[in-house]
Motif scaffolding. Structure first.
Motif, PDB file in Angstrom:
ATOM      1  N   LYS A  35       0.827  -1.208   0.000  1.00 37.44           N
ATOM      2  CA  LYS A  35       0.000   0.000   0.000  1.00 37.44           C
ATOM      3  C   LYS A  35       0.861   1.257   0.000  1.00 37.44           C
ATOM      4  O   LYS A  35       0.549   2.238  -0.677  1.00 37.44           O
ATOM      5  CB  LYS A  35      -0.926  -0.015   1.223  1.00 37.44           C
ATOM      6  N   LEU A  36       1.950   1.227   0.762  1.00 36.86           N
ATOM      7  CA  LEU A  36       2.879   2.356   0.781  1.00 36.86           C
ATOM      8  C   LEU A  36       3.444   2.591  -0.604  1.00 36.86           C
ATOM      9  O   LEU A  36       3.455   3.711  -1.117  1.00 36.86           O
ATOM     10  CB  LEU A  36       4.006   2.076   1.783  1.00 36.86           C
ATOM     11  N   GLY A  37       3.914   1.496  -1.245  1.00 33.96           N
ATOM     12  CA  GLY A  37       4.492   1.620  -2.572  1.00 33.96           C
ATOM     13  C   GLY A  37       3.480   2.095  -3.586  1.00 33.96           C
ATOM     14  O   GLY A  37       3.786   2.913  -4.469  1.00 33.96           O
ATOM     15  N   LEU A  38       2.235   1.612  -3.474  1.00 34.98           N
ATOM     16  CA  LEU A  38       1.181   2.009  -4.399  1.00 34.98           C
ATOM     17  C   LEU A  38       0.851   3.486  -4.259  1.00 34.98           C
ATOM     18  O   LEU A  38       0.669   4.197  -5.251  1.00 34.98           O
ATOM     19  CB  LEU A  38      -0.064   1.165  -4.149  1.00 34.98           C
ATOM     20  N   THR A  39       0.789   3.956  -3.031  1.00 28.25           N
ATOM     21  CA  THR A  39       0.491   5.374  -2.803  1.00 28.25           C
ATOM     22  C   THR A  39       1.560   6.272  -3.404  1.00 28.25           C
ATOM     23  O   THR A  39       1.264   7.250  -4.099  1.00 28.25           O
ATOM     24  CB  THR A  39       0.376   5.649  -1.290  1.00 28.25           C
ATOM     25  N   LEU A  40       2.812   5.932  -3.137  1.00 22.02           N
ATOM     26  CA  LEU A  40       3.918   6.726  -3.678  1.00 22.02           C
ATOM     27  C   LEU A  40       3.947   6.652  -5.199  1.00 22.02           C
ATOM     28  O   LEU A  40       4.253   7.648  -5.872  1.00 22.02           O
ATOM     29  CB  LEU A  40       5.249   6.229  -3.094  1.00 22.02           C
ATOM     30  N   LEU A  41       3.617   5.479  -5.755  1.00 33.89           N
ATOM     31  CA  LEU A  41       3.597   5.317  -7.208  1.00 33.89           C
ATOM     32  C   LEU A  41       2.533   6.193  -7.842  1.00 33.89           C
ATOM     33  O   LEU A  41       2.785   6.862  -8.858  1.00 33.89           O
ATOM     34  CB  LEU A  41       3.356   3.851  -7.561  1.00 33.89           C
TER      35      LEU A  41
ATOM     36  N   GLN B 268       5.673   0.604   8.110  1.00 33.45           N
ATOM     37  CA  GLN B 268       5.571   1.191   6.780  1.00 33.45           C
ATOM     38  C   GLN B 268       4.622   2.385   6.773  1.00 33.45           C
ATOM     39  O   GLN B 268       4.895   3.397   6.123  1.00 33.45           O
ATOM     40  CB  GLN B 268       5.093   0.133   5.763  1.00 33.45           C
ATOM     41  N   MET B 269       3.522   2.267   7.506  1.00 34.60           N
ATOM     42  CA  MET B 269       2.580   3.372   7.554  1.00 34.60           C
ATOM     43  C   MET B 269       3.159   4.564   8.310  1.00 34.60           C
ATOM     44  O   MET B 269       2.809   5.711   8.036  1.00 34.60           O
ATOM     45  CB  MET B 269       1.267   2.917   8.195  1.00 34.60           C
ATOM     46  N   LYS B 270       4.030   4.297   9.271  1.00 36.47           N
ATOM     47  CA  LYS B 270       4.690   5.394   9.974  1.00 36.47           C
ATOM     48  C   LYS B 270       5.604   6.166   9.027  1.00 36.47           C
ATOM     49  O   LYS B 270       5.736   7.390   9.126  1.00 36.47           O
ATOM     50  CB  LYS B 270       5.476   4.851  11.165  1.00 36.47           C
ATOM     51  N   ILE B 271       6.253   5.433   8.108  1.00 35.79           N
ATOM     52  CA  ILE B 271       7.078   6.101   7.099  1.00 35.79           C
ATOM     53  C   ILE B 271       6.206   6.984   6.222  1.00 35.79           C
ATOM     54  O   ILE B 271       6.531   8.137   5.934  1.00 35.79           O
ATOM     55  CB  ILE B 271       7.832   5.059   6.249  1.00 35.79           C
ATOM     56  N   LEU B 272       5.052   6.428   5.797  1.00 35.63           N
ATOM     57  CA  LEU B 272       4.128   7.182   4.955  1.00 35.63           C
ATOM     58  C   LEU B 272       3.586   8.408   5.676  1.00 35.63           C
ATOM     59  O   LEU B 272       3.350   9.444   5.055  1.00 35.63           O
ATOM     60  CB  LEU B 272       2.972   6.270   4.537  1.00 35.63           C
TER      61      LEU B 272
END
Length: 255
Positions: free
Chosen positions: A4-10, A195-199
């Protein structure tokens, strides 16, 4: 969650790249052709002009109204995203137990961890990617809105509050966009997920930087959308939104 993190950034990166893949110099009007211009960009441009006329040529107020209309239109999906985030937060203690049980880093153990995690998602009726659908819908709308703003000649040199809508606001509006993005992410964040904390911190920074180069009208759209989401999340999850629930002891009291 890493997906989900990667998808959001993409999706955010694709939005930035795609803004340069279309002709922004061609004005948008009723004679515009093509599926993109005729059925996405022009209707948004028409709505902006319609409400600007209603508010005595205030294109800023028009953009706010159109933003609220768009957010209301996709509200059912956004509610689903909020509930999905809340469901993920509720199962975090069980996920933590699985991570502790399968803490070894070898491939076999990690595969077992993934299998048990997916099994738990199925048993609990939780879809970890359910919150991604609104992103897929929101990004084309945001891109079409960007085109409507850039290609609607009537918006040129229109001032709203302290900024002009067709040029970037240097600091204040981008800062508000970054702060509201942080608050929105915080309310919906699954607190124990690294991962969500990074986001949580990466997204506000990215939005702040992008807003320094995008027209202020687009940043205004983002800020109003964030405020809408903050209010929505608060009313769905209550005043404890974004807070980790304390574990309950055997005696029924919170620790």
């Amino acid at each position: 969650m890493s997906r989900k993190l990667g998808l959001t950034l993409l999706l955010v990166s694709m939005l930035v790249l795609l803004t340069g893949c279309f002709d922004l110099e061609e004005p948008i009007n009723a004679e515009s052709t093509g599926v993109w211009d005729r059925y996405l960009v022009y209707p948004l441009s028409w709505l902006i002009i319609y409400f600007a006329d209603f508010f005595n040529d205030s294109f800023g107020l028009a953009i706010i109204v159109v933003t609220i209309l768009l957010r209301t239109l996709i509200l059912p999906l956004m509610i689903k995203q909020t509930k999905s985030a809340k469901a993920m937060q509720a199962i975090q203690p069980e996920m933590q137990k699985l991570r502790e049980k399968y803490s070894a880093k070898d491939q076999k153990t990690q595969q077992k961890l993934q299998q048990e995690t997916m099994k738990m998602f199925q048993e609990k009726g939780v879809n970890p990617l359910a919150g991604c659908l609104p992103l897929f819908i929101q990004m084309p709308i945001l891109l079409a809105f960007y085109h409507a703003i850039m290609r609607t000649q009537e918006i040129g040199h229109q001032q709203f509050l302290w900024f002009y809508l067709d040029v970037p606001d240097p600091i204040i509006l981008p800062l508000i966009a970054g702060i509201t993005t942080f608050v929105q992410q915080k309310l919906m964040m699954v607190t124990d997920n690294p991962q969500m904390k990074i986001l949580l911190y990466m997204m506000p920074i990215m939005i702040f930087v992008f807003a320094m180069f995008f027209p202020a009208a687009l940043t205004l759209y983002w800020v109003v959308g964030n405020l809408f989401m903050i209010a929505q999340t608060y009313f769905i999850t209550g005043p404890n939104a974004g807070k980790k629930e304390e574990p309950v002891s055997a005696g029924g009291k919170k620790k």
